[in-house]
Scaffold this motif. Structure first.
Motif, PDB file in Angstrom:
ATOM      1  N   GLY A 237       0.783  -1.230   0.000  1.00 12.78           N
ATOM      2  CA  GLY A 237       0.000   0.000   0.000  1.00 12.78           C
ATOM      3  C   GLY A 237       0.813   1.277   0.000  1.00 12.78           C
ATOM      4  O   GLY A 237       0.240   2.371  -0.021  1.00 12.78           O
ATOM      5  N   PHE A 238       2.139   1.181  -0.010  1.00 13.31           N
ATOM      6  CA  PHE A 238       2.980   2.378  -0.013  1.00 13.31           C
ATOM      7  C   PHE A 238       2.970   3.035  -1.393  1.00 13.31           C
ATOM      8  O   PHE A 238       3.128   2.365  -2.414  1.00 13.31           O
ATOM      9  CB  PHE A 238       4.427   2.022   0.341  1.00 13.31           C
ATOM     10  CG  PHE A 238       4.733   2.030   1.806  1.00 13.31           C
ATOM     11  CD1 PHE A 238       3.807   1.591   2.732  1.00 13.31           C
ATOM     12  CD2 PHE A 238       5.969   2.464   2.268  1.00 13.31           C
ATOM     13  CE1 PHE A 238       4.092   1.588   4.087  1.00 13.31           C
ATOM     14  CE2 PHE A 238       6.270   2.465   3.615  1.00 13.31           C
ATOM     15  CZ  PHE A 238       5.320   2.026   4.537  1.00 13.31           C
ATOM     16  N   SER A 239       2.829   4.348  -1.420  1.00  8.55           N
ATOM     17  CA  SER A 239       3.026   5.118  -2.641  1.00  8.55           C
ATOM     18  C   SER A 239       4.524   5.366  -2.804  1.00  8.55           C
ATOM     19  O   SER A 239       5.300   5.220  -1.849  1.00  8.55           O
ATOM     20  CB  SER A 239       2.291   6.452  -2.539  1.00  8.55           C
ATOM     21  OG  SER A 239       2.860   7.234  -1.486  1.00  8.55           O
ATOM     22  N   PRO A 240       4.978   5.762  -4.003  1.00 12.20           N
ATOM     23  CA  PRO A 240       6.396   6.093  -4.161  1.00 12.20           C
ATOM     24  C   PRO A 240       6.855   7.160  -3.182  1.00 12.20           C
ATOM     25  O   PRO A 240       7.945   7.065  -2.594  1.00 12.20           O
ATOM     26  CB  PRO A 240       6.483   6.582  -5.609  1.00 12.20           C
ATOM     27  CG  PRO A 240       5.369   5.875  -6.298  1.00 12.20           C
ATOM     28  CD  PRO A 240       4.266   5.813  -5.297  1.00 12.20           C
ATOM     29  N   GLU A 241       6.025   8.183  -2.960  1.00 14.44           N
ATOM     30  CA  GLU A 241       6.432   9.259  -2.057  1.00 14.44           C
ATOM     31  C   GLU A 241       6.491   8.795  -0.604  1.00 14.44           C
ATOM     32  O   GLU A 241       7.281   9.325   0.194  1.00 14.44           O
ATOM     33  CB  GLU A 241       5.509  10.470  -2.201  1.00 14.44           C
ATOM     34  CG  GLU A 241       4.034  10.189  -2.016  1.00 14.44           C
ATOM     35  CD  GLU A 241       3.323   9.846  -3.309  1.00 14.44           C
ATOM     36  OE1 GLU A 241       2.076   9.930  -3.321  1.00 14.44           O
ATOM     37  OE2 GLU A 241       4.002   9.485  -4.300  1.00 14.44           O
ATOM     38  N   THR A 268       1.240   9.800  -9.322  1.00 13.31           N
ATOM     39  CA  THR A 268       1.097  11.237  -9.035  1.00 13.31           C
ATOM     40  C   THR A 268       2.490  11.874  -8.949  1.00 13.31           C
ATOM     41  O   THR A 268       3.044  12.048  -7.862  1.00 13.31           O
ATOM     42  CB  THR A 268       0.331  11.466  -7.720  1.00 13.31           C
ATOM     43  OG1 THR A 268       0.949  10.686  -6.674  1.00 13.31           O
ATOM     44  CG2 THR A 268      -1.123  11.045  -7.859  1.00 13.31           C
ATOM     45  N   PRO A 269       3.072  12.217 -10.105  1.00 16.81           N
ATOM     46  CA  PRO A 269       4.436  12.755 -10.118  1.00 16.81           C
ATOM     47  C   PRO A 269       4.623  13.993  -9.246  1.00 16.81           C
ATOM     48  O   PRO A 269       5.698  14.171  -8.648  1.00 16.81           O
ATOM     49  CB  PRO A 269       4.669  13.083 -11.600  1.00 16.81           C
ATOM     50  CG  PRO A 269       3.753  12.165 -12.331  1.00 16.81           C
ATOM     51  CD  PRO A 269       2.535  12.049 -11.467  1.00 16.81           C
ATOM     52  N   ASP A 270       3.625  14.861  -9.169  1.00 22.89           N
ATOM     53  CA  ASP A 270       3.781  16.076  -8.364  1.00 22.89           C
ATOM     54  C   ASP A 270       4.014  15.757  -6.892  1.00 22.89           C
ATOM     55  O   ASP A 270       4.798  16.430  -6.221  1.00 22.89           O
ATOM     56  CB  ASP A 270       2.548  16.970  -8.515  1.00 22.89           C
ATOM     57  CG  ASP A 270       2.498  17.662  -9.866  1.00 22.89           C
ATOM     58  OD1 ASP A 270       3.546  17.691 -10.545  1.00 22.89           O
ATOM     59  OD2 ASP A 270       1.424  18.170 -10.242  1.00 22.89           O
ATOM     60  N   ARG A 271       3.323  14.740  -6.391  1.00 24.04           N
ATOM     61  CA  ARG A 271       3.515  14.356  -4.995  1.00 24.04           C
ATOM     62  C   ARG A 271       4.921  13.819  -4.765  1.00 24.04           C
ATOM     63  O   ARG A 271       5.568  14.124  -3.755  1.00 24.04           O
ATOM     64  CB  ARG A 271       2.489  13.303  -4.586  1.00 24.04           C
ATOM     65  CG  ARG A 271       1.057  13.827  -4.509  1.00 24.04           C
ATOM     66  CD  ARG A 271       0.114  12.724  -4.073  1.00 24.04           C
ATOM     67  NE  ARG A 271      -1.276  13.173  -4.083  1.00 24.04           N
ATOM     68  CZ  ARG A 271      -2.307  12.392  -3.808  1.00 24.04           C
ATOM     69  NH1 ARG A 271      -2.110  11.106  -3.517  1.00 24.04           N
ATOM     70  NH2 ARG A 271      -3.539  12.871  -3.837  1.00 24.04           N
ATOM     71  N   LEU A 272       5.412  13.005  -5.688  1.00 21.95           N
ATOM     72  CA  LEU A 272       6.769  12.477  -5.551  1.00 21.95           C
ATOM     73  C   LEU A 272       7.789  13.595  -5.664  1.00 21.95           C
ATOM     74  O   LEU A 272       8.781  13.622  -4.932  1.00 21.95           O
ATOM     75  CB  LEU A 272       7.029  11.408  -6.613  1.00 21.95           C
ATOM     76  CG  LEU A 272       8.419  10.762  -6.545  1.00 21.95           C
ATOM     77  CD1 LEU A 272       8.655  10.093  -5.196  1.00 21.95           C
ATOM     78  CD2 LEU A 272       8.606   9.752  -7.677  1.00 21.95           C
ATOM     79  N   ARG A 273       7.533  14.560  -6.556  1.00 21.04           N
ATOM     80  CA  ARG A 273       8.460  15.686  -6.715  1.00 21.04           C
ATOM     81  C   ARG A 273       8.555  16.485  -5.417  1.00 21.04           C
ATOM     82  O   ARG A 273       9.647  16.887  -5.001  1.00 21.04           O
ATOM     83  CB  ARG A 273       8.004  16.579  -7.865  1.00 21.04           C
ATOM     84  CG  ARG A 273       8.981  17.713  -8.177  1.00 21.04           C
ATOM     85  CD  ARG A 273       8.541  18.510  -9.390  1.00 21.04           C
ATOM     86  NE  ARG A 273       8.687  17.737 -10.621  1.00 21.04           N
ATOM     87  CZ  ARG A 273       7.692  17.206 -11.300  1.00 21.04           C
ATOM     88  NH1 ARG A 273       6.438  17.355 -10.869  1.00 21.04           N
ATOM     89  NH2 ARG A 273       7.904  16.516 -12.399  1.00 21.04           N
ATOM     90  N   LEU A 285      12.147  10.751 -13.725  1.00 20.38           N
ATOM     91  CA  LEU A 285      11.223   9.697 -14.130  1.00 20.38           C
ATOM     92  C   LEU A 285      11.649   9.173 -15.495  1.00 20.38           C
ATOM     93  O   LEU A 285      11.687   9.914 -16.471  1.00 20.38           O
ATOM     94  CB  LEU A 285       9.792  10.232 -14.206  1.00 20.38           C
ATOM     95  CG  LEU A 285       9.146  10.686 -12.897  1.00 20.38           C
ATOM     96  CD1 LEU A 285       7.703  11.107 -13.143  1.00 20.38           C
ATOM     97  CD2 LEU A 285       9.212   9.587 -11.847  1.00 20.38           C
ATOM     98  N   ASP A 286      11.979   7.884 -15.536  1.00 21.96           N
ATOM     99  CA  ASP A 286      12.424   7.244 -16.775  1.00 21.96           C
ATOM    100  C   ASP A 286      11.777   5.870 -16.876  1.00 21.96           C
ATOM    101  O   ASP A 286      11.298   5.318 -15.871  1.00 21.96           O
ATOM    102  CB  ASP A 286      13.953   7.097 -16.805  1.00 21.96           C
ATOM    103  CG  ASP A 286      14.666   8.422 -17.019  1.00 21.96           C
ATOM    104  OD1 ASP A 286      14.274   9.154 -17.944  1.00 21.96           O
ATOM    105  OD2 ASP A 286      15.609   8.719 -16.271  1.00 21.96           O
ATOM    106  N   GLY A 287      11.805   5.299 -18.064  1.00 17.20           N
ATOM    107  CA  GLY A 287      11.348   3.930 -18.243  1.00 17.20           C
ATOM    108  C   GLY A 287      12.461   2.972 -17.880  1.00 17.20           C
ATOM    109  O   GLY A 287      13.350   2.696 -18.700  1.00 17.20           O
TER     110      GLY A 287
END
Length: 316
Positions: A237-241, A268-273, A285-287
């Motif tokens: 359940g952990f998000s990246p952030e 949600t890239p903004d949250r991780l940023r 962020l890359d593949g």
């Protein structure tokens, strides 16, 4: 470029495989808290460092993919006898640790046998135990229960809140770092944390006081590589952030230069940023996923992402 990668298991193997594409000067600093499987059996029976994660790091840095000892080290015995489940490399490392005595010297001998380019070091020269505060195991979901052991923490159905490290034989004392590992971090140009099991392979390095101080003090470029998916048990359940939040909670003084994540794994890239900015880091962020192989990083793609991030940080 002198690179140091800290971690354990398959996550560290992925980082080392990527770093091999960028430099020959790679040092792996490996967690020594495993208490399951072949490693746990050898640790309990012989009182040695658990060899499994050390073995994986050695084979990741072995000279070439067709090096014969590499395949032998990874071979695991079948059947139902005393050797069942043991990897050959674990037994070789156990023998070297007993005969040579000094873990750093024993790993150097194993590295010579495998034609390793770089070094493999334990984060501590004594086995360590992980202890965790976990909620969600009682009828009252806020009740905190303390559990101990790498396997117990990695597989808990509860929510891990905090972890600590204990010496396996001297539980009242703070764990001591391998001096060579501390020196490697301080001398490095690049230091990498992650990917890997967050509470049992990544965070433990920040809970060994001398190693924590070296990671905080080093003038190296510090990079965090995030997992592709949450792990069942410890980070379900952990998000990246949330991974970065936990990192900051366990090491408030830590500052990072770059956070690398797979673009398809960040909803949600903004949250991780924003979470990366709290650590002082830029987000990349890359593949970097290995196609259809769930949860595995592609070494070539990760190496390319690392190169871009490191070059950008150095160019500031």
């Amino acid at each position: 470029m002198r690179a140091v990668a800290l971690g354990g298991g398959h996550g560290l193997h992925a980082t080392l495989s990527a770093l091999r594409r960028l430099t020959d000067d790679v040092t792996a600093v490996v967690t020594v808290a495993d208490d399951g499987g072949s490693s746990g059996r050898l640790r309990r029976e012989l009182g040695l460092l658990p060899p499994g994660d050390l073995r994986k790091a050695l084979t990741a840095l072995a000279g070439c993919d067709d090096q014969p000892w590499r395949e032998v080290f990874e071979h695991r015995f079948g059947g139902s006898g005393a050797l069942a489940g043991h990897a050959v490399g674990n037994l070789v490392l156990a023998g070297l640790l007993e005969v040579v005595g000094d873990p750093v010297a024993a790993l150097a001998e194993a590295a010579r046998l495998l034609g390793v380019t770089g070094r493999v070091l334990p984060m501590s020269t004594e086995p360590l135990d992980i202890e965790a505060d976990v909620t969600g195991l009682e009828e009252d979901p806020t009740t905190v229960r303390r559990i101990r052991g790498q396997v117990a923490v990695a597989t808990t159905p509860g929510r891990v809140r905090r972890i600590r490290l204990l010496g396996a034989t001297r539980r009242t004392e703070r764990p001591s770092a391998c001096p060579e590992a501390v020196a490697a971090v301080l001398d490095a140009d690049v230091v990498l944390l992650g990917p890997g099991s967050w509470f049992t392979s990544v965070l433990p390095h920040l809970l060994v006081p001398e190693l924590h101080d070296a990671i905080v003090r080093t003038e190296a470029t510090r990079v965090v590589v995030l997992n592709l998916v949450p792990q069942p048990g410890e980070t379900a359940g952990f998000s990246p952030e949330r991974h970065l939040d936990v990192l900051s909670e366990h090491a408030p003084r830590l500052r990072v230069d770059a956070v690398i994540a797979d673009a398809d794994s960040v909803p949600t890239p903004d949250r991780l940023r924003r979470a990366a900015a709290v650590l002082g880091a830029d987000m990349w962020l890359d593949g970097i996923a290995a196609g259809p192989v769930a949860g595995r990083h592609d070494p070539d793609a990760l190496a390319a992402s690392l190169r871009r991030a490191i070059t950008s940080v150095r160019g500031r």
